[in-house]
Write a protein that holds these residues in place. Structure first.
Motif, short mmCIF file in Angstrom:
data_model
loop_
_atom_site.label_atom_id
_atom_site.label_comp_id
_atom_site.label_asym_id
_atom_site.label_seq_id
_atom_site.Cartn_x
_atom_site.Cartn_y
_atom_site.Cartn_z
N ARG A 104 0.83 -1.21 0.00
CA ARG A 104 0.00 0.00 0.00
C ARG A 104 0.86 1.26 0.00
N ALA A 105 1.97 1.22 0.72
CA ALA A 105 2.87 2.37 0.76
C ALA A 105 3.46 2.64 -0.62
N ALA A 106 3.83 1.57 -1.35
CA ALA A 106 4.41 1.73 -2.69
C ALA A 106 3.42 2.44 -3.61
N LYS A 107 2.14 2.14 -3.49
CA LYS A 107 1.13 2.78 -4.34
C LYS A 107 0.99 4.26 -4.01
N GLU A 108 1.22 4.64 -2.77
CA GLU A 108 1.10 6.04 -2.38
C GLU A 108 2.25 6.89 -2.92
N VAL A 109 3.44 6.30 -3.07
CA VAL A 109 4.63 7.13 -3.37
C VAL A 109 4.56 7.90 -4.70
N PRO A 110 4.28 7.31 -5.89
CA PRO A 110 4.04 5.90 -6.19
C PRO A 110 5.31 5.22 -6.70
N LEU A 111 5.40 3.91 -6.42
CA LEU A 111 6.46 3.05 -6.90
C LEU A 111 5.87 1.69 -7.21
N SER A 112 6.52 0.93 -8.09
CA SER A 112 6.13 -0.46 -8.26
C SER A 112 6.50 -1.22 -6.99
N TYR A 113 5.84 -2.34 -6.76
CA TYR A 113 6.15 -3.11 -5.55
C TYR A 113 7.61 -3.55 -5.57
N LYS A 114 8.11 -3.97 -6.74
CA LYS A 114 9.49 -4.43 -6.83
C LYS A 114 10.47 -3.30 -6.51
N ALA A 115 10.19 -2.09 -7.07
CA ALA A 115 11.07 -0.96 -6.81
C ALA A 115 11.06 -0.59 -5.34
N ALA A 116 9.88 -0.66 -4.71
CA ALA A 116 9.78 -0.35 -3.28
C ALA A 116 10.52 -1.40 -2.45
N TRP A 117 10.37 -2.65 -2.83
CA TRP A 117 11.06 -3.73 -2.11
C TRP A 117 12.58 -3.56 -2.23
N ASP A 118 13.05 -3.29 -3.45
CA ASP A 118 14.49 -3.10 -3.66
C ASP A 118 15.02 -1.92 -2.85
N ALA A 119 14.25 -0.82 -2.82
CA ALA A 119 14.68 0.36 -2.07
C ALA A 119 14.76 0.05 -0.58
N LEU A 120 13.77 -0.69 -0.09
CA LEU A 120 13.74 -1.04 1.33
C LEU A 120 14.89 -1.97 1.68
N ASP A 121 15.15 -2.93 0.81
CA ASP A 121 16.25 -3.87 1.04
C ASP A 121 17.59 -3.14 1.01
N ARG A 122 17.71 -2.19 0.09
CA ARG A 122 18.95 -1.41 -0.01
C ARG A 122 19.17 -0.57 1.24
N MET A 123 18.12 0.08 1.73
CA MET A 123 18.24 0.91 2.93
C MET A 123 18.63 0.07 4.14
N ASN A 124 17.99 -1.08 4.28
CA ASN A 124 18.30 -1.95 5.41
C ASN A 124 19.73 -2.47 5.35
N THR A 125 20.23 -2.69 4.11
CA THR A 125 21.59 -3.19 3.94
C THR A 125 22.62 -2.14 4.33
N LEU A 126 22.36 -0.88 3.96
CA LEU A 126 23.34 0.18 4.17
C LEU A 126 23.27 0.81 5.55
N ALA A 127 22.09 0.81 6.16
CA ALA A 127 21.93 1.46 7.46
C ALA A 127 22.59 0.64 8.57
N PRO A 128 23.17 1.29 9.57
CA PRO A 128 23.82 0.56 10.67
C PRO A 128 22.84 -0.19 11.55
N GLU A 129 21.56 0.19 11.51
CA GLU A 129 20.53 -0.50 12.25
C GLU A 129 19.34 -0.73 11.32
N PRO A 130 18.51 -1.79 11.58
CA PRO A 130 17.35 -2.04 10.73
C PRO A 130 16.40 -0.84 10.73
N LEU A 131 15.82 -0.57 9.56
CA LEU A 131 14.86 0.52 9.43
C LEU A 131 13.41 0.02 9.49
N VAL A 132 13.20 -1.22 9.10
CA VAL A 132 11.85 -1.78 9.11
C VAL A 132 11.87 -3.17 9.70
#
Length: 281
Positions: free
Chosen positions: A52-80
């Motif tokens: 639902r969040a991806a639709k609001e931005v808007p982003l495709s689900y895959k693009a939103a998933w990739d962005a979230l995975d990338r952020m979690n990988t780079l951040a020193p602590e989990p974001l989600v």
């Protein structure tokens, strides 16, 4: 649930439309937070669902998933934090650390826009060349580039090689790339050990090998796993993911891609003289 911090509205200056900036928080491995990613996190905080969040931005689900995975990988602590199934049907929620980053990003963005909004008024002083130079500098700093690979790194070695200069950048504890430039370019940039630079590499200039190429001067060779195969009309885009999480974008032919599969071991290869260095100092 955190209340989203609205993006600052542009304010028109006396000379016409105001300048606007794009704020990106970077790590040595790449960008962690951009405006689009922050809006994705804010939407997740509101609705508790990545879809639902991806639709609001808007982003495709895959693009939103990739962005979230990338952020979690780079951040020193989990974001989600994700949950699957259960009485509530599962979902995605932000950590307290993510909410702190959102507030930090929005505060920095607001301060940046305040500075940009005041720049047009600096021309009120006759003959003030500094104001124009400052605006030009900011426009250059907010430039966009077509290069799919944009790496932030620190200069750890400067080596003369047959009349050229090899500039070695540390992108993180495990990642190094080399850019080969002319002595004149190195002098013009005033390069020194410890300088922070951006390295740009176009995806079509990166080849992918299934066998480890022989190490040689003038060639960057980085091992990883194959991911993110993206078919187009004439070629297949892909990513080579390093053990550190660094992603290198590349392009393959359809025939070559047909013989590959996700997660297999591969090597990203690109000449050091194809790397463009950018300094904002």
């Amino acid at each position: 649930m955190a209340t989203p911090f609205p993006s600052p509205a542009p304010v028109a200056g006396p000379a016409g439309p105001s300048l606007t900036g794009h704020l990106s928080l970077q790590t040595p491995l790449g960008g962690v937070l951009t405006d689009q990613r922050v809006r994705l996190l804010e939407a997740i905080d509101r609705v508790g669902s990545l879809n639902r969040a991806a639709k609001e931005v808007p982003l495709s689900y895959k693009a939103a998933w990739d962005a979230l995975d990338r952020m979690n990988t780079l951040a020193p602590e989990p974001l989600v934090l994700r949950s699957v199934g259960g009485a509530g049907g599962g979902g995605t929620r932000l950590t307290d650390y993510a909410r702190q980053l959102i507030h930090l990003y929005r505060a920095m963005q607001s301060s940046q826009q305040d500075v940009l909004n005041r720049l047009p008024t600096l021309d009120a002083v006759p003959g003030d060349a500094d104001a124009a130079q400052l605006r030009t500098l900011i426009r250059r700093m907010t430039m966009k580039t077509s290069a799919r690979n944009q790496f932030a790194g620190t200069v750890v070695a400067l080596t003369d090689r047959q009349g050229l200069v090899d500039v070695v950048l540390a992108l993180g504890p495990q990642d190094r790339i080399t850019a080969t430039i002319t002595p004149e370019a190195a002098l013009d940039m005033g390069l020194c050990l410890g300088d922070e630079l951006f390295a740009l590499v176009k995806a079509p200039g990166v080849s992918v090998s299934r066998q480890a190429p022989a190490e040689q001067q003038g060639l960057n060779v980085l091992s990883g796993r194959l991911a993110g195969l993206r078919a187009t009309q004439r070629h297949v885009g892909c990513s080579v993911v390093r053990p550190s999480g660094l992603r290198i974008q590349a392009v393959m032919t359809d025939e070559w891609a047909a013989e590959c599969h996700p997660e297999q071991a591969v090597w990203a290869v690109f000449p050091s003289d194809s790397v463009v260095l950018v300094s904002f100092q």
